[in-house]
Motif scaffolding. Structure first.
Motif, short mmCIF file in Angstrom:
data_model
loop_
_atom_site.label_atom_id
_atom_site.label_comp_id
_atom_site.label_asym_id
_atom_site.label_seq_id
_atom_site.Cartn_x
_atom_site.Cartn_y
_atom_site.Cartn_z
N HIS A 156 0.84 -1.20 0.00
CA HIS A 156 0.00 0.00 0.00
C HIS A 156 0.88 1.25 0.00
O HIS A 156 1.78 1.38 0.83
CB HIS A 156 -0.92 0.01 1.22
CG HIS A 156 -1.99 -1.02 1.14
ND1 HIS A 156 -1.81 -2.31 1.61
CD2 HIS A 156 -3.25 -0.97 0.64
CE1 HIS A 156 -2.90 -3.00 1.41
NE2 HIS A 156 -3.81 -2.22 0.82
N VAL A 157 0.61 2.15 -0.92
CA VAL A 157 1.40 3.37 -1.04
C VAL A 157 0.99 4.32 0.08
O VAL A 157 -0.18 4.61 0.28
CB VAL A 157 1.18 4.03 -2.42
CG1 VAL A 157 1.92 5.36 -2.50
CG2 VAL A 157 1.64 3.09 -3.52
N VAL A 158 1.99 4.80 0.81
CA VAL A 158 1.75 5.71 1.92
C VAL A 158 2.01 7.15 1.50
O VAL A 158 1.26 8.04 1.84
CB VAL A 158 2.65 5.33 3.13
CG1 VAL A 158 2.47 6.30 4.27
CG2 VAL A 158 2.37 3.91 3.58
N SER A 159 3.06 7.36 0.75
CA SER A 159 3.44 8.72 0.38
C SER A 159 4.14 8.70 -0.97
O SER A 159 4.94 7.82 -1.25
CB SER A 159 4.38 9.28 1.45
OG SER A 159 4.95 10.50 1.03
N VAL A 160 3.82 9.69 -1.80
CA VAL A 160 4.47 9.85 -3.09
C VAL A 160 4.85 11.31 -3.26
O VAL A 160 4.03 12.20 -3.01
CB VAL A 160 3.55 9.42 -4.26
CG1 VAL A 160 4.20 9.71 -5.60
CG2 VAL A 160 3.18 7.96 -4.13
N VAL A 161 6.08 11.56 -3.66
CA VAL A 161 6.56 12.91 -3.91
C VAL A 161 7.10 12.93 -5.32
O VAL A 161 7.95 12.12 -5.69
CB VAL A 161 7.67 13.30 -2.90
CG1 VAL A 161 8.21 14.68 -3.23
CG2 VAL A 161 7.17 13.22 -1.48
N THR A 162 6.61 13.87 -6.13
CA THR A 162 7.11 14.00 -7.50
C THR A 162 7.49 15.44 -7.75
O THR A 162 6.97 16.36 -7.13
CB THR A 162 6.05 13.57 -8.53
OG1 THR A 162 4.92 14.43 -8.41
CG2 THR A 162 5.63 12.13 -8.36
N SER A 163 8.38 15.63 -8.68
CA SER A 163 8.73 16.97 -9.15
C SER A 163 8.95 16.89 -10.65
O SER A 163 9.32 15.85 -11.17
CB SER A 163 9.99 17.48 -8.44
OG SER A 163 11.09 16.69 -8.79
N GLY A 164 8.71 17.99 -11.31
CA GLY A 164 8.91 18.02 -12.75
C GLY A 164 7.71 17.57 -13.55
O GLY A 164 7.80 17.41 -14.76
N ASP A 165 6.55 17.37 -12.91
CA ASP A 165 5.34 17.02 -13.65
C ASP A 165 4.80 18.26 -14.36
O ASP A 165 5.09 19.39 -13.95
CB ASP A 165 4.27 16.49 -12.69
CG ASP A 165 4.64 15.14 -12.10
OD1 ASP A 165 5.44 14.44 -12.73
OD2 ASP A 165 4.13 14.82 -11.02
N PRO A 166 4.02 18.08 -15.41
CA PRO A 166 3.43 19.24 -16.07
C PRO A 166 2.58 20.05 -15.10
O PRO A 166 1.96 19.50 -14.19
CB PRO A 166 2.55 18.64 -17.16
CG PRO A 166 3.08 17.26 -17.38
CD PRO A 166 3.65 16.83 -16.05
N ALA A 167 2.55 21.36 -15.31
CA ALA A 167 1.72 22.23 -14.48
C ALA A 167 0.26 21.85 -14.67
O ALA A 167 -0.17 21.46 -15.76
CB ALA A 167 1.95 23.69 -14.87
#
Length: 133
Positions: free
Chosen positions: A81-92
């Motif tokens: 089970h995913v608890v936390s996801v952090v992304t950067s650089g995704d389209p606005a």
């Protein structure tokens, strides 16, 4: 000219089907729905698609709209089970919304153009048939 713009149930249904398929495809990220809408919107889609990609490309030129790469990390429990996801650089977000709206509008315009084209051809054929010379 007035007859060309008069709505009919068949024309409205056709435009609605193309628009709903396009909207569902863009919102849900299902390419097969968008492609179905494109096929239904032929031949005017041949003009609409390059217009969409031109608009998309111009939007992508806005700084921060569509980064050239994306990274991310996540934390999951041992059972997956995913608890936390952090992304950067995704389209606005605005870029995604506007580009989807542009794609839907392009296919809507193509469907409307097809309706007008068919009506114009039918009217022309009726006029030529009534007056062969």
């Amino acid at each position: 000219m007035r007859d060309l713009l008069r709505p009919s149930p068949v024309a409205l249904a056709y435009v609605a089907v193309v628009t709903v398929l396009a909207a569902a495809g863009f919102v849900l990220g299902k390419a097969w729905l968008v492609l179905t809408a494109v096929v239904l919107a032929l031949p005017a889609a041949v003009v609409a698609l390059p217009g969409y990609y031109l608009g998309y490309g111009l939007l992508a030129l806005v700084p921060g709209a569509n980064p050239d790469h994306s990274t991310g990390s996540g934390i999951a429990t041992p059972d997956g089970h995913v608890v936390s996801v952090v992304t950067s650089g995704d389209p606005a977000t605005w870029f995604t919304v506007v580009s989807h709206a542009l794609g839907i509008a392009a296919l809507l315009a193509a469907a409307l153009a097809n309706v007008l084209l068919v009506r114009w051809l039918a009217a022309r054929r009726a006029t030529v048939g009534a007056n062969p010379h």
